[in-house]
Design a protein around this motif. Structure first.
Motif, PDB file in Angstrom:
ATOM      1  N   HIS A  71       0.880  -1.170   0.000  1.00 26.56           N
ATOM      2  CA  HIS A  71       0.000   0.000   0.000  1.00 26.56           C
ATOM      3  C   HIS A  71       0.916   1.217   0.000  1.00 26.56           C
ATOM      4  O   HIS A  71       1.711   1.405   0.923  1.00 26.56           O
ATOM      5  N   SER A 130      -2.828  -8.618  -6.255  1.00 28.67           N
ATOM      6  CA  SER A 130      -3.051  -8.678  -4.817  1.00 28.67           C
ATOM      7  C   SER A 130      -4.268  -7.845  -4.447  1.00 28.67           C
ATOM      8  O   SER A 130      -4.513  -6.792  -5.039  1.00 28.67           O
ATOM      9  N   SER A 131      -5.002  -8.299  -3.455  1.00 25.81           N
ATOM     10  CA  SER A 131      -6.171  -7.546  -3.000  1.00 25.81           C
ATOM     11  C   SER A 131      -5.787  -6.366  -2.128  1.00 25.81           C
ATOM     12  O   SER A 131      -6.590  -5.457  -1.901  1.00 25.81           O
ATOM     13  N   THR A 132      -4.547  -6.336  -1.629  1.00 22.80           N
ATOM     14  CA  THR A 132      -4.112  -5.254  -0.737  1.00 22.80           C
ATOM     15  C   THR A 132      -3.288  -4.189  -1.447  1.00 22.80           C
ATOM     16  O   THR A 132      -3.169  -3.072  -0.951  1.00 22.80           O
ATOM     17  N   ARG A 177      -2.194  -1.177  -3.543  1.00 21.85           N
ATOM     18  CA  ARG A 177      -2.886  -0.006  -4.089  1.00 21.85           C
ATOM     19  C   ARG A 177      -2.004   1.227  -3.925  1.00 21.85           C
ATOM     20  O   ARG A 177      -1.029   1.213  -3.155  1.00 21.85           O
TER      21      ARG A 177
END
Length: 417
Positions: A137, A160-162, A164
């Motif tokens: 992140h 990845s879902s995390t 950003r």
């Protein structure tokens, strides 16, 4: 006179040899801060005919500009030479002229003239120093038109879902352009990227405490060519430190003095030569104002001291030498396009032609043998088909040296207030 008339064919080989030797010297000076693109120069192409060609921070999220901030909010942008320098309005009490980007049109000119040519290679150099990984992140402070934020998102990827990226800026014009660039990435032929969000925030103003919404949220943070425009660089860095997770990494870059920037020094001298000294001071002022002493020791010490006072651990700073890239000398001179006076200069065709000719003339003195042609394929983001340079074919681009200070520090594992 054109540059081709000023640099004789007989001296071309000497220029190439000198530039090759300079590549070795750069590696020794830059040390671990030097990315492969700096320390391992691409094969040099001899100077040939230089026929000229004519001619610089994304959806508003949780923060919106308070109505009472007025022009003080425009106190932190770089020419992102960082960008004849395009920047936010001058810092309160500072010099260097008044650059505002409330207009998306001016922000588009800025991005067209500087985004790929000037900022992209230096953003890539920052990635060499501290590259985000899948799942990170990441914060991009003073994101401008989003060039660095989108590159960060490319590096993180969409796996990845995390992972950003959050880009923050106080210029609504810049944010509008960044928003449109993100849409182009989504519909174009770019690699899959991590989600990117752009929000309004002034880096250090009391009325926009952006960090309070992001305490200990980010794994890494970056600020490319923004620190020299902040009204309070220490406070901006303190906020970044609070927004980082314990042990999070912060990487920052600021331009060295204009006397160490061959193109922008030539732009400054050219404007003086055509009778516009006030424009020259505006163009060459604040973007290169981090180290007014023009000493590497001064610039590095100031950067490390700012990070220490902001509460970071293990601050380190060094000199970074690299290049900026153009298809022609005319395109290089065109970095002036987004300056407040850029439209006025371009509208006077005779004055603009004189300005371009003077940039060419002064570049011989400011860059000399260090200005050279390199294969287009050696510049990652320019490897596709392009205009090329007359006399050298479509496979060559003009490389002009530039210099910055890179800093890196770590958020304490035991957070400070």
């Amino acid at each position: 006179r054109s540059l081709s008339n000023m640099v004789s064919a007989a001296s071309a080989a000497r220029h190439v040899a000198s530039a090759a030797r300079r590549g070795v010297a750069v590696a020794a000076v830059a040390g671990r801060f030097a990315p492969p693109s700096v320390t391992s120069r691409a094969p040099l192409v001899p100077l040939g005919s230089l026929a000229d060609a004519s001619p610089f921070r994304v959806g508003v999220g949780t923060l919106t500009p308070p109505a009472n901030l007025s022009r003080r909010l425009h106190s932190h942008h770089s020419f992102h030479t960082s960008s004849g320098v395009a920047a936010e309005a001058a810092v309160e009490g500072g010099g260097g002229g008044d650059f505002t980007f409330s207009s998306a049109d001016q922000a588009r000119r800025y991005d067209a003239a500087l985004g790929k040519q000037v900022f992209r290679p230096w953003c890539e150099a920052m990635m060499e120093l501290s590259r985000p990984v899948t799942g990170n992140h990441v914060l991009d402070l003073a994101t401008g038109t989003g060039e660095n934020a989108l590159l960060l998102a490319e590096n993180i990827g969409a796996g990845s879902s995390t992972g950003r990226v959050l880009g923050l800026d106080s210029s609504l014009g810049m944010l509008e352009v960044a928003r449109s660039k993100k849409e182009e990435y989504a519909t174009g032929k770019h690699p899959e990227i991590a989600p990117v969000q752009f929000e309004f925030a002034n880096a250090c103003h009391a009325d926009t405490p952006w960090h309070e919404n992001h305490l200990q949220r980010f794994d890494r943070a970056y600020c490319h060519q923004g620190l020299q425009f902040f009204a309070d660089p220490e406070e901006a860095c303190r906020r970044v430190r609070l927004a980082l997770k314990p042990g999070g990494q912060f990487t920052v870059a600021v331009w060295a003095h204009v006397e160490r920037q061959p193109l922008f020094l030539a732009v400054k001298r050219a404007l003086i030569s055509v009778g516009k000294p006030e424009w020259a001071e505006m163009a060459a002022g604040q973007p290169f104002s981090w180290d007014p002493t023009n000493t590497h020791a001064g610039g590095i010490d100031k950067l490390e001291t700012t990070l220490i006072r902001a509460g970071f651990d293990a601050p380190d700073a060094g000199v970074e030498e690299g290049d900026i890239y153009f298809d022609s000398l005319g395109e290089a001179a065109g970095v002036i396009a987004a300056a407040p006076f850029g439209a006025e200069l371009a509208a006077d065709k005779a004055l603009y032609a004189a300005y371009v000719a003077e940039v060419e003339r002064h570049l011989v003195d400011t860059a000399g043998a260090a200005m050279r042609f390199v294969p287009r394929a050696s510049v990652s983001y320019m490897s596709g088909a392009g205009k090329g340079v007359d006399g050298l074919g479509e496979g060559s681009v003009l490389a002009i040296p530039a210099m910055a200070y890179f800093g890196h520090a770590t958020a304490p594992w035991y957070p400070k207030p």
